[in-house]
Design a protein around this motif. Sequence first.
Motif, PDB file in Angstrom:
ATOM      1  N   SER A   1      21.422  -5.771 -28.339  1.00 24.70           N
ATOM      2  CA  SER A   1      20.723  -5.038 -27.276  1.00 24.70           C
ATOM      3  C   SER A   1      21.341  -3.647 -27.081  1.00 24.70           C
ATOM      4  O   SER A   1      20.630  -2.697 -26.764  1.00 24.70           O
ATOM      5  N   GLN A   2      22.646  -3.519 -27.293  1.00 26.02           N
ATOM      6  CA  GLN A   2      23.266  -2.194 -27.160  1.00 26.02           C
ATOM      7  C   GLN A   2      22.886  -1.303 -28.337  1.00 26.02           C
ATOM      8  O   GLN A   2      22.657  -0.109 -28.166  1.00 26.02           O
ATOM      9  N   ARG A   3      22.798  -1.882 -29.530  1.00 28.22           N
ATOM     10  CA  ARG A   3      22.340  -1.084 -30.678  1.00 28.22           C
ATOM     11  C   ARG A   3      20.879  -0.668 -30.486  1.00 28.22           C
ATOM     12  O   ARG A   3      20.472   0.404 -30.921  1.00 28.22           O
ATOM     13  N   SER A   4      20.100  -1.499 -29.816  1.00 28.58           N
ATOM     14  CA  SER A   4      18.698  -1.133 -29.582  1.00 28.58           C
ATOM     15  C   SER A   4      18.589   0.020 -28.580  1.00 28.58           C
ATOM     16  O   SER A   4      17.652   0.813 -28.649  1.00 28.58           O
ATOM     17  N   ILE A   5      19.545   0.114 -27.651  1.00 31.20           N
ATOM     18  CA  ILE A   5      19.562   1.270 -26.743  1.00 31.20           C
ATOM     19  C   ILE A   5      19.815   2.533 -27.546  1.00 31.20           C
ATOM     20  O   ILE A   5      19.131   3.551 -27.374  1.00 31.20           O
ATOM     21  N   PHE A   6      20.791   2.470 -28.469  1.00 30.07           N
ATOM     22  CA  PHE A   6      21.059   3.606 -29.350  1.00 30.07           C
ATOM     23  C   PHE A   6      19.792   3.971 -30.133  1.00 30.07           C
ATOM     24  O   PHE A   6      19.413   5.140 -30.200  1.00 30.07           O
ATOM     25  N   SER A   7      19.152   2.980 -30.693  1.00 31.85           N
ATOM     26  CA  SER A   7      17.940   3.239 -31.483  1.00 31.85           C
ATOM     27  C   SER A   7      16.835   3.850 -30.629  1.00 31.85           C
ATOM     28  O   SER A   7      16.105   4.736 -31.095  1.00 31.85           O
ATOM     29  N   ALA A   8      16.710   3.374 -29.406  1.00 34.10           N
ATOM     30  CA  ALA A   8      15.668   3.914 -28.527  1.00 34.10           C
ATOM     31  C   ALA A   8      15.927   5.389 -28.236  1.00 34.10           C
ATOM     32  O   ALA A   8      15.017   6.222 -28.334  1.00 34.10           O
ATOM     33  N   PHE A   9      17.173   5.724 -27.905  1.00 35.87           N
ATOM     34  CA  PHE A   9      17.506   7.128 -27.643  1.00 35.87           C
ATOM     35  C   PHE A   9      17.303   7.982 -28.890  1.00 35.87           C
ATOM     36  O   PHE A   9      16.742   9.067 -28.826  1.00 35.87           O
ATOM     37  N   MET A  10      17.777   7.468 -30.034  1.00 37.86           N
ATOM     38  CA  MET A  10      17.694   8.253 -31.264  1.00 37.86           C
ATOM     39  C   MET A  10      16.267   8.357 -31.787  1.00 37.86           C
ATOM     40  O   MET A  10      15.951   9.264 -32.547  1.00 37.86           O
ATOM     41  N   GLY A  11      15.421   7.436 -31.406  1.00 41.94           N
ATOM     42  CA  GLY A  11      14.024   7.545 -31.799  1.00 41.94           C
ATOM     43  C   GLY A  11      13.241   8.439 -30.862  1.00 41.94           C
ATOM     44  O   GLY A  11      12.357   9.187 -31.282  1.00 41.94           O
ATOM     45  N   LEU A  12      13.578   8.394 -29.616  1.00 44.87           N
ATOM     46  CA  LEU A  12      12.780   9.097 -28.610  1.00 44.87           C
ATOM     47  C   LEU A  12      13.142  10.579 -28.485  1.00 44.87           C
ATOM     48  O   LEU A  12      12.265  11.453 -28.540  1.00 44.87           O
ATOM     49  N   ILE A  13      14.405  10.887 -28.314  1.00 39.72           N
ATOM     50  CA  ILE A  13      14.794  12.261 -28.003  1.00 39.72           C
ATOM     51  C   ILE A  13      14.591  13.214 -29.192  1.00 39.72           C
ATOM     52  O   ILE A  13      13.954  14.263 -29.014  1.00 39.72           O
ATOM     53  N   PRO A  14      15.064  12.911 -30.394  1.00 38.48           N
ATOM     54  CA  PRO A  14      14.782  13.837 -31.497  1.00 38.48           C
ATOM     55  C   PRO A  14      13.280  13.983 -31.769  1.00 38.48           C
ATOM     56  O   PRO A  14      12.808  15.080 -32.083  1.00 38.48           O
ATOM     57  N   ASN A  15      12.526  12.902 -31.647  1.00 38.88           N
ATOM     58  CA  ASN A  15      11.080  13.021 -31.848  1.00 38.88           C
ATOM     59  C   ASN A  15      10.452  13.937 -30.808  1.00 38.88           C
ATOM     60  O   ASN A  15       9.571  14.733 -31.128  1.00 38.88           O
ATOM     61  N   ALA A  16      10.888  13.804 -29.577  1.00 40.56           N
ATOM     62  CA  ALA A  16      10.331  14.656 -28.524  1.00 40.56           C
ATOM     63  C   ALA A  16      10.684  16.114 -28.768  1.00 40.56           C
ATOM     64  O   ALA A  16       9.861  17.005 -28.559  1.00 40.56           O
ATOM     65  N   PHE A  17      11.885  16.374 -29.214  1.00 35.82           N
ATOM     66  CA  PHE A  17      12.318  17.757 -29.412  1.00 35.82           C
ATOM     67  C   PHE A  17      11.690  18.369 -30.664  1.00 35.82           C
ATOM     68  O   PHE A  17      11.113  19.459 -30.615  1.00 35.82           O
ATOM     69  N   TYR A  18      11.794  17.663 -31.781  1.00 34.11           N
ATOM     70  CA  TYR A  18      11.337  18.264 -33.041  1.00 34.11           C
ATOM     71  C   TYR A  18       9.839  18.113 -33.271  1.00 34.11           C
ATOM     72  O   TYR A  18       9.310  18.669 -34.231  1.00 34.11           O
ATOM     73  N   SER A  19       9.135  17.424 -32.416  1.00 29.55           N
ATOM     74  CA  SER A  19       7.673  17.410 -32.534  1.00 29.55           C
ATOM     75  C   SER A  19       7.074  18.661 -31.912  1.00 29.55           C
ATOM     76  O   SER A  19       5.888  18.915 -32.062  1.00 29.55           O
ATOM     77  N   ASN A  20       7.908  19.445 -31.248  1.00 31.20           N
ATOM     78  CA  ASN A  20       7.445  20.699 -30.660  1.00 31.20           C
ATOM     79  C   ASN A  20       7.563  21.801 -31.706  1.00 31.20           C
ATOM     80  O   ASN A  20       8.673  22.150 -32.123  1.00 31.20           O
ATOM     81  N   PRO A  21       6.440  22.372 -32.145  1.00 32.39           N
ATOM     82  CA  PRO A  21       6.499  23.421 -33.182  1.00 32.39           C
ATOM     83  C   PRO A  21       7.372  24.615 -32.789  1.00 32.39           C
ATOM     84  O   PRO A  21       7.865  25.319 -33.664  1.00 32.39           O
ATOM     85  N   ALA A  22       7.589  24.835 -31.520  1.00 38.02           N
ATOM     86  CA  ALA A  22       8.444  25.943 -31.090  1.00 38.02           C
ATOM     87  C   ALA A  22       9.884  25.750 -31.558  1.00 38.02           C
ATOM     88  O   ALA A  22      10.631  26.727 -31.668  1.00 38.02           O
ATOM     89  N   ASN A  23      10.283  24.528 -31.850  1.00 42.34           N
ATOM     90  CA  ASN A  23      11.657  24.255 -32.281  1.00 42.34           C
ATOM     91  C   ASN A  23      11.824  24.237 -33.800  1.00 42.34           C
ATOM     92  O   ASN A  23      12.933  24.086 -34.288  1.00 42.34           O
ATOM     93  N   TRP A  24      10.741  24.396 -34.530  1.00 44.24           N
ATOM     94  CA  TRP A  24      10.819  24.318 -35.993  1.00 44.24           C
ATOM     95  C   TRP A  24      11.543  25.492 -36.628  1.00 44.24           C
ATOM     96  O   TRP A  24      12.320  25.292 -37.564  1.00 44.24           O
ATOM     97  N   PRO A  25      11.322  26.735 -36.200  1.00 45.51           N
ATOM     98  CA  PRO A  25      12.005  27.851 -36.877  1.00 45.51           C
ATOM     99  C   PRO A  25      13.532  27.729 -36.833  1.00 45.51           C
ATOM    100  O   PRO A  25      14.201  28.123 -37.793  1.00 45.51           O
ATOM    101  N   ALA A  26      14.068  27.177 -35.774  1.00 38.95           N
ATOM    102  CA  ALA A  26      15.525  27.065 -35.658  1.00 38.95           C
ATOM    103  C   ALA A  26      16.126  26.144 -36.713  1.00 38.95           C
ATOM    104  O   ALA A  26      17.293  26.285 -37.061  1.00 38.95           O
ATOM    105  N   ILE A  27      15.346  25.226 -37.229  1.00 36.64           N
ATOM    106  CA  ILE A  27      15.853  24.321 -38.262  1.00 36.64           C
ATOM    107  C   ILE A  27      15.312  24.688 -39.640  1.00 36.64           C
ATOM    108  O   ILE A  27      15.515  23.950 -40.601  1.00 36.64           O
ATOM    109  N   GLY A  28      14.592  25.807 -39.720  1.00 39.67           N
ATOM    110  CA  GLY A  28      14.089  26.266 -41.009  1.00 39.67           C
ATOM    111  C   GLY A  28      12.893  25.500 -41.530  1.00 39.67           C
ATOM    112  O   GLY A  28      12.594  25.539 -42.711  1.00 39.67           O
TER     113      GLY A  28
END
Length: 173
Positions: free
Chosen positions: A138-165
């Motif tokens: 259950s603790q590893r699933s919390i990690f997975s939930a955060f790692m699935g949710l937050i990067p997806n929310a951030f990098y799904s925004n096209p405004a953040n794409w130029p910064a990562i090339g």
Amino acid sequence: MMNRREVLSSGVAGSAALALGGGAAVGTVQAQVVPPVSGLDAASLAILRVWVPVILGNSALPTDPTARTAAIELCAQRAGEIVSNYPPLNQAGIVGLFNTLKNGPQIFNPAFPATWEAMPASLLAALLEGLRVSQVASQRSIFSAFMGLIPNAFYSNPANWPAIGYAGPPRIV
């Protein structure tokens, strides 16, 4: 009783009426702006705002404090929108996770501060690593939930794409 010719002519007339009506309807359709819907409440979004800089790291977020705060807020909002689009079972799981996390970081260790906002970034990073390598599923699933949710929310925004090339998805020609 209708003969074949009458059935065909009524079908043509009906189709023409539908086409005219549909064309009139298309002409009157206006773009609607649908406000974003968050699958998370305000307290859950506040927890996300604490975790966003820890998970994304300083290099992904702007250095200007105002822009940084706006980027964190936008990421949390987008995460809430992503959750709202999950199937009901997954959405209930994420909401349940955040309901548990609302009890504060002391659910993991009584020595931690009482609120997520009071947790130093170094402790959050250590907690995140502990969740990643935990023997408790259950603790590893919390990690997975955060790692699935937050990067997806951030990098799904096209405004953040130029910064990562990233130039965006390839064009279909």
